[in-house]
Scaffold this motif. Structure first.
Motif, short mmCIF file in Angstrom:
data_model
loop_
_atom_site.label_atom_id
_atom_site.label_comp_id
_atom_site.label_asym_id
_atom_site.label_seq_id
_atom_site.Cartn_x
_atom_site.Cartn_y
_atom_site.Cartn_z
N GLY A 109 0.82 -1.21 0.00
CA GLY A 109 0.00 0.00 0.00
C GLY A 109 0.86 1.26 0.00
O GLY A 109 0.62 2.20 -0.76
N ASP A 110 1.89 1.27 0.85
CA ASP A 110 2.78 2.43 0.90
C ASP A 110 3.56 2.58 -0.41
O ASP A 110 3.82 3.70 -0.87
N GLN A 111 3.92 1.45 -1.01
CA GLN A 111 4.61 1.53 -2.30
C GLN A 111 3.69 2.10 -3.39
O GLN A 111 4.12 2.87 -4.24
N MET A 112 2.41 1.74 -3.33
CA MET A 112 1.44 2.34 -4.25
C MET A 112 1.35 3.85 -4.02
O MET A 112 1.27 4.64 -4.97
N GLY A 113 1.36 4.24 -2.74
CA GLY A 113 1.35 5.67 -2.41
C GLY A 113 2.56 6.39 -2.96
O GLY A 113 2.46 7.52 -3.45
N MET A 114 3.74 5.74 -2.89
CA MET A 114 4.96 6.33 -3.45
C MET A 114 4.80 6.56 -4.95
O MET A 114 5.18 7.62 -5.48
N CYS A 115 4.22 5.57 -5.64
CA CYS A 115 3.99 5.72 -7.08
C CYS A 115 3.02 6.87 -7.36
O CYS A 115 3.18 7.60 -8.35
N ALA A 116 2.03 7.05 -6.49
CA ALA A 116 1.07 8.16 -6.63
C ALA A 116 1.81 9.50 -6.57
O ALA A 116 1.51 10.43 -7.33
N THR A 117 2.80 9.62 -5.67
CA THR A 117 3.54 10.88 -5.57
C THR A 117 4.36 11.13 -6.83
O THR A 117 4.57 12.27 -7.23
N VAL A 118 4.81 10.04 -7.48
CA VAL A 118 5.57 10.19 -8.73
C VAL A 118 4.66 10.73 -9.83
O VAL A 118 5.03 11.62 -10.60
N ILE A 119 3.43 10.21 -9.91
CA ILE A 119 2.46 10.70 -10.89
C ILE A 119 2.22 12.21 -10.70
O ILE A 119 2.26 12.99 -11.65
N ASN A 120 1.99 12.62 -9.44
CA ASN A 120 1.78 14.04 -9.16
C ASN A 120 3.01 14.87 -9.51
O ASN A 120 2.90 15.99 -10.02
N SER A 121 4.19 14.33 -9.23
CA SER A 121 5.44 15.05 -9.50
C SER A 121 5.63 15.25 -11.00
O SER A 121 6.05 16.32 -11.46
#
Length: 235
Positions: free
Chosen positions: A70-82
């Motif tokens: 779940g946290d790794q999915m969250g990390m990927c979400a921050t990459v999309i926003n970045s």
């Protein structure tokens, strides 16, 4: 209050704008213009964005996701926003670079303190994504870590409210605003500024936090120019 180098923490939720999910391009473009305005004032800018508009690891764990995944999915979400912010900055002519805490070439370059600082010194806005690269750490903690590493003068936490209050001003009309407050008071009063780990890191390393409303266009420049429109957290 003139800052030479800032760490700007943006919330993923704020990127939703009025649509309530995903990325609102109007809000994104507002942010890009505000960031360019400050970069044009010769302020060096590092940015960390949350991912809550796409996926939140902790709430995912409550729905049955494995916490680490779940946290790794969250990390990927921050990459999309970045990447979205990087694209918006490109569109307004602001040089920028996306660094990732986990290897994701060619999406972004692998983060290092030295690479981030060299890029900022060249006038590039540096967007540091994927949190700390480890599970169990929020993007608040990621922004504290990055702010300390890049030797920022201050962490500017752009939120939907204009500072820190005694209670949530969106829910409690009697809530009163702090002009400034110590890290110890934030922790002792249980104020939801950032999580305790992030606050403690800033306290130990003497990184001031300035909380302000980023959703009002022009506020970022006002903070840089020293207008007191938010709340300062310090030792």
């Amino acid at each position: 209050m003139k800052f030479n180098r800032i760490l700007l923490k943006l919330s993923g939720e704020s990127l939703q704008g009025k649509q309530g999910h995903g990325i609102d391009t109007d809000r994104l473009n507002d942010y890009a213009r505000q960031i360019k305005e400050v970069a044009d004032m010769n302020v060096q800018i590092g940015i960390v964005i949350g991912g809550g508009n796409i996926f939140r690891g902790l709430s995912g764990a409550g729905k049955g996701y494995d916490r680490v995944k779940g946290d790794q999915m969250g990390m990927c979400a921050t990459v999309i926003n970045s990447l979205a912010l990087s694209s918006a900055l490109d569109a307004v002519g602001q040089k920028n670079r996306v660094l990732t805490a986990i290897r994701m070439e060619p999406i972004g370059e692998y983060y290092s303190k030295w690479k981030a600082i060299e890029s900022m010194q060249r006038g590039e806005v540096v967007i540091m994504s994927a949190g700390t690269g480890s599970p169990y750490f929020t993007t608040d903690t990621g922004s504290s870590l990055r702010g300390i590493e890049i030797e920022a003068d201050v962490m500017l936490k752009g939120t939907r409210v204009d500072g820190i209050y005694t209670a949530d001003p969106e829910k409690d009309p009697t809530a009163t605003k702090f002009h400034d407050i110590t890290y110890q008071e934030v922790i002792a009063k249980g104020l939801k500024v950032m999580d305790v780990t992030a606050t403690a890191m800033c306290m130990q390393n003497n990184l001031p936090i300035y909380v302000f409303n980023m959703d009002v266009v022009g506020n970022l420049r006002k903070v840089i120019e020293g207008e007191e429109i938010g709340t300062l957290v310090r030792n």
